[in-house]
Scaffold this active site. Structure first.
Site, short mmCIF file in Angstrom:
data_model
loop_
_atom_site.label_atom_id
_atom_site.label_comp_id
_atom_site.label_asym_id
_atom_site.label_seq_id
_atom_site.Cartn_x
_atom_site.Cartn_y
_atom_site.Cartn_z
N ASN A 196 15.28 -23.62 -55.83
CA ASN A 196 16.10 -24.22 -54.78
C ASN A 196 16.65 -23.22 -53.78
OD1 ASN A 196 18.00 -26.48 -53.74
ND2 ASN A 196 19.40 -24.83 -54.31
N TYR B 282 11.32 -21.70 -41.52
CA TYR B 282 11.69 -22.63 -42.59
C TYR B 282 10.60 -23.68 -42.82
CZ TYR B 282 14.59 -26.13 -45.02
OH TYR B 282 15.11 -27.04 -45.91
N LYS C 36 8.40 -24.17 -46.24
CA LYS C 36 8.44 -25.42 -46.99
C LYS C 36 7.06 -26.09 -47.05
CE LYS C 36 12.77 -25.46 -48.23
NZ LYS C 36 13.13 -25.24 -49.64
#
Length: 305
Positions: A92, A158, A162
């Site tokens: 996470n 980002y 991802k």
């Protein structure tokens, strides 16, 4: 309903001092798992451990920034030293360095890729080695994002990380299947420090902090809620009830859970002997280019004032 019992299992949750990570750690502990809480801030990590213990769970803190192989080994070793094994890894940990392409520096890009993408890789590799040695299977839960599924303005680093995480989940589900290790990407949407700056959500998040419930058009229509709303997916995927679920990207938020599709061809055209640029220009508007795909995270559908 089947019982979700994780008693005797040990988990590592990276970036679990606050927000979504803390909600995942609490959910695992509430269902019987022992948890290694990870954060870069010792006080935050210790406070998270205390909150889990006060709720009746078992947890320890390991303070280290993820990204390196050494950090991954520390996390896995801490689980083994404290709990004797490792059964669940939730990757996470993450940071943001948002800028448009022409303003993003190498450092902005590298920092996000190191934490999100390399951190996921190194931690998953260390966990997979341990789980294969144990010979009893295991669970890797990789945290993705809608930005990685669809792109997002100002998030080159980002979104790329991802998207890579979702691809790694599909790849590792094949590589680790024979070891009975499931690998899935989850795509949470919740009111956190990363989302509360979205103007459309801001007044509702502020009202929620004052005790007001989020309206149905957010909880159902947008799949937007609290970190705790997203947390249920983690103990489910770590349980025997989800042993057959692997290689998937699963979204959750508010009252909504959804399965994301994998990229696939949606339209094709053919030319005998191959294509020329002119033939492509001629055929494109009425064949593969007739309905192009949208990009970006769709704007929230707010009720009319």
């Amino acid at each position: 309903m089947p019982s979700i019992d994780l008693s005797g299992k040990a988990a590592v949750v990276t970036g679990s001092g606050r927000g979504l990570g803390l909600a995942y750690a609490h959910a695992l502990a509430a269902h019987g798992a022992s948890v290694v809480v990870n954060d870069v801030d010792e006080a935050v990590a210790e406070a998270a451990v205390k909150s889990i213990e006060e709720a009746g769970g078992r947890a320890v803190a390991e303070v280290v920034p993820v990204g390196t192989a050494e950090a991954a080994e520390r996390l896995v070793n801490r689980a083994v030293e404290e709990f004797g094994r490792l059964d669940v890894l939730v990757t996470n940990a993450g940071i943001l360095r948002d800028k448009v392409l022409w303003k993003m520096t190498d450092d902005d890009f590298d920092a996000v890729i190191t934490t999100h993408l390399k951190g996921t890789f190194t931690c998953a590799r260390a966990a997979a080695v341990r789980m294969r040695e144990q010979g009893e299977g295991g669970t890797l839960i990789l945290v993705g994002s809608p930005a990685g599924q669809r792109g997002n303005f100002g998030q080159t680093n980002y979104a790329a990380a991802k998207a890579g995480i979702a691809a790694m989940a599909r790849t590792w589900s094949m590589e680790l299947g024979r070891a009975n290790i499931t690998v899935n990407a989850i795509v949470p949407v919740a009111a956190t420090a990363m989302t509360e700056t979205i103007p459309a959500f801001a007044p509702y998040v502020e009202a929620m902090r004052g005790g007001a419930p989020l309206p149905d058009f957010l909880r159902k229509g947008e799949g937007f809620g609290t970190p705790e709303d997203c947390a249920a997916l983690v103990p489910f995927l770590a349980s025997e009830a989800a042993r057959g679920v692997t290689g998937q990207a699963i979204g959750i938020g508010g009252d909504k859970v959804a399965l994301w599709s994998h990229p696939q061809e949606i339209r094709a055209a053919y030319a005998d002997g191959g294509w020329t640029p002119a033939a492509l220009a001629d055929a494109w508007p009425t064949s593969v280019g007739a309905e192009l795909q949208s990009v970006g995270i769709p704007a929230p559908k707010l009720p009319e004032a």
